[in-house]
Design an enzyme around this catalytic site. Structure first.
Site, PDB file in Angstrom:
ATOM      1  N   CYS A  51       2.844  -9.950   7.287  1.00 42.60           N
ATOM      2  CA  CYS A  51       2.849  -9.562   5.876  1.00 42.60           C
ATOM      3  C   CYS A  51       3.856 -10.442   5.138  1.00 42.60           C
ATOM      4  O   CYS A  51       5.015 -10.534   5.550  1.00 42.60           O
ATOM      5  CB  CYS A  51       3.232  -8.096   5.758  1.00 42.60           C
ATOM      6  SG  CYS A  51       3.490  -7.554   4.052  1.00 42.60           S
ATOM      7  N   CYS A  54       6.835  -7.996   3.675  1.00 46.39           N
ATOM      8  CA  CYS A  54       7.842  -7.312   4.503  1.00 46.39           C
ATOM      9  C   CYS A  54       7.987  -7.897   5.900  1.00 46.39           C
ATOM     10  O   CYS A  54       8.892  -7.513   6.634  1.00 46.39           O
ATOM     11  CB  CYS A  54       7.533  -5.813   4.610  1.00 46.39           C
ATOM     12  SG  CYS A  54       6.215  -5.407   5.759  1.00 46.39           S
ATOM     13  N   CYS A  99      -0.856  -3.451   3.789  1.00 48.38           N
ATOM     14  CA  CYS A  99       0.140  -3.392   4.847  1.00 48.38           C
ATOM     15  C   CYS A  99       0.547  -1.935   5.041  1.00 48.38           C
ATOM     16  O   CYS A  99       0.876  -1.238   4.087  1.00 48.38           O
ATOM     17  CB  CYS A  99       1.351  -4.226   4.455  1.00 48.38           C
ATOM     18  SG  CYS A  99       2.742  -4.042   5.586  1.00 48.38           S
ATOM     19  N   CYS A 102       4.630  -1.589   3.961  1.00 49.52           N
ATOM     20  CA  CYS A 102       5.172  -1.755   2.602  1.00 49.52           C
ATOM     21  C   CYS A 102       4.119  -1.537   1.527  1.00 49.52           C
ATOM     22  O   CYS A 102       4.424  -1.666   0.350  1.00 49.52           O
ATOM     23  CB  CYS A 102       5.825  -3.123   2.458  1.00 49.52           C
ATOM     24  SG  CYS A 102       4.671  -4.491   2.328  1.00 49.52           S
ATOM     25  N   CYS A 123     -11.086  -9.431   5.027  1.00 43.67           N
ATOM     26  CA  CYS A 123     -11.065 -10.573   4.113  1.00 43.67           C
ATOM     27  C   CYS A 123      -9.700 -10.565   3.430  1.00 43.67           C
ATOM     28  O   CYS A 123      -9.406  -9.695   2.623  1.00 43.67           O
ATOM     29  CB  CYS A 123     -12.206 -10.393   3.117  1.00 43.67           C
ATOM     30  SG  CYS A 123     -12.385 -11.746   1.953  1.00 43.67           S
TER      31      CYS A 123
HETATM   32 ZN   LIG Z   1       4.241  -5.405   4.429  1.00 45.06          ZN
END
Ligand SMILES: [Zn+2]
Length: 134
Positions: A51, A54, A99, A102, A123
Site C-alpha cells: 500500500c 501505509c 487497503c 488504512c 484492477c
Molecule cells: Zn494502507
C-alpha cells in the site's frame, strides 16, 4: 515507508501532507488514474506490492497477470489485506477494493471474466501501490 498502526494519519489533512497530490486523489478521494499510464501496468519484476499510503503488503507479483485493461491486475490478494466494498457510483454496480488497514482506495475487483483459473481480477491503480522487488 511502513507505518505502525498508531502512526497512521487520523484525518484527511494528515494524509494530504504525507502523499503527493496525485496519490492523495486516488488513495483518499477514490480517484482512478488513466489507463496505460501507471508505472506498474506492464511490470514483470518479482516482488511484493505494498500500500503506498501505509506500507501494508497487499499483492504478490506471483498473482499479477496481463489483462490488457490498462491497469495492473492481480487474480488474488494477500489474505486479509484487501477489503471489498460495494460501489454504486457512475451508475454501475462494482466492488471497490481498499487497503484493510488504512482504508485507502486501491481500485476495483471483478469476477467471472475468465482471465485466470481464479477468475478474479483486482484492477489496481499503480499509484496506490509500491513494488518492493524481491
Ligand atoms: Zn494502507
Amino acid at each position: 515507508m511502513s507505518l505502525d498502526d498508531n502512526e497512521l494519519p487520523r484525518t484527511e489533512d494528515e494524509w494530504r501532507v504525507r502523499l503527493t497530490p496525485e496519490e492523495f486523489h486516488v488513495l483518499r478521494e477514490h480517484g482512478t488514474e488513466r489507463p496505460w499510464v501507471g508505472e506498474y501496468v506492464d511490470t514483470k519484476t518479482q516482488g511484493v506490492y505494498h500500500c503506498r499510503a501505509c506500507g501494508l503488503e497487499l499483492f504478490s507479483s506471483d498473482t499479477k497477470f496481463d489483462s490488457h485493461c490498462g491497469w495492473p491486475s492481480f487474480d488474488d490478494a494477500i489474505p486479509g489485506r484487501v477489503k471489498e466494498i460495494e460501489d454504486r457510483s457512475l451508475g454501475m454496480a462494482r466492488t471497490e477494493i481498499r487497503c484493510a488497514r488504512c482504508d485507502s482506495h486501491l481500485g476495483h475487483v471483478f469476477h467471472g471474466e475468465g482471465f485466470t483459473p481464479k477468475d478474479t481480477r483486482h484492477c489496481v491503480n499503480s499509484i496506490s501501490v509500491r513494488l518492493e522487488p524481491r
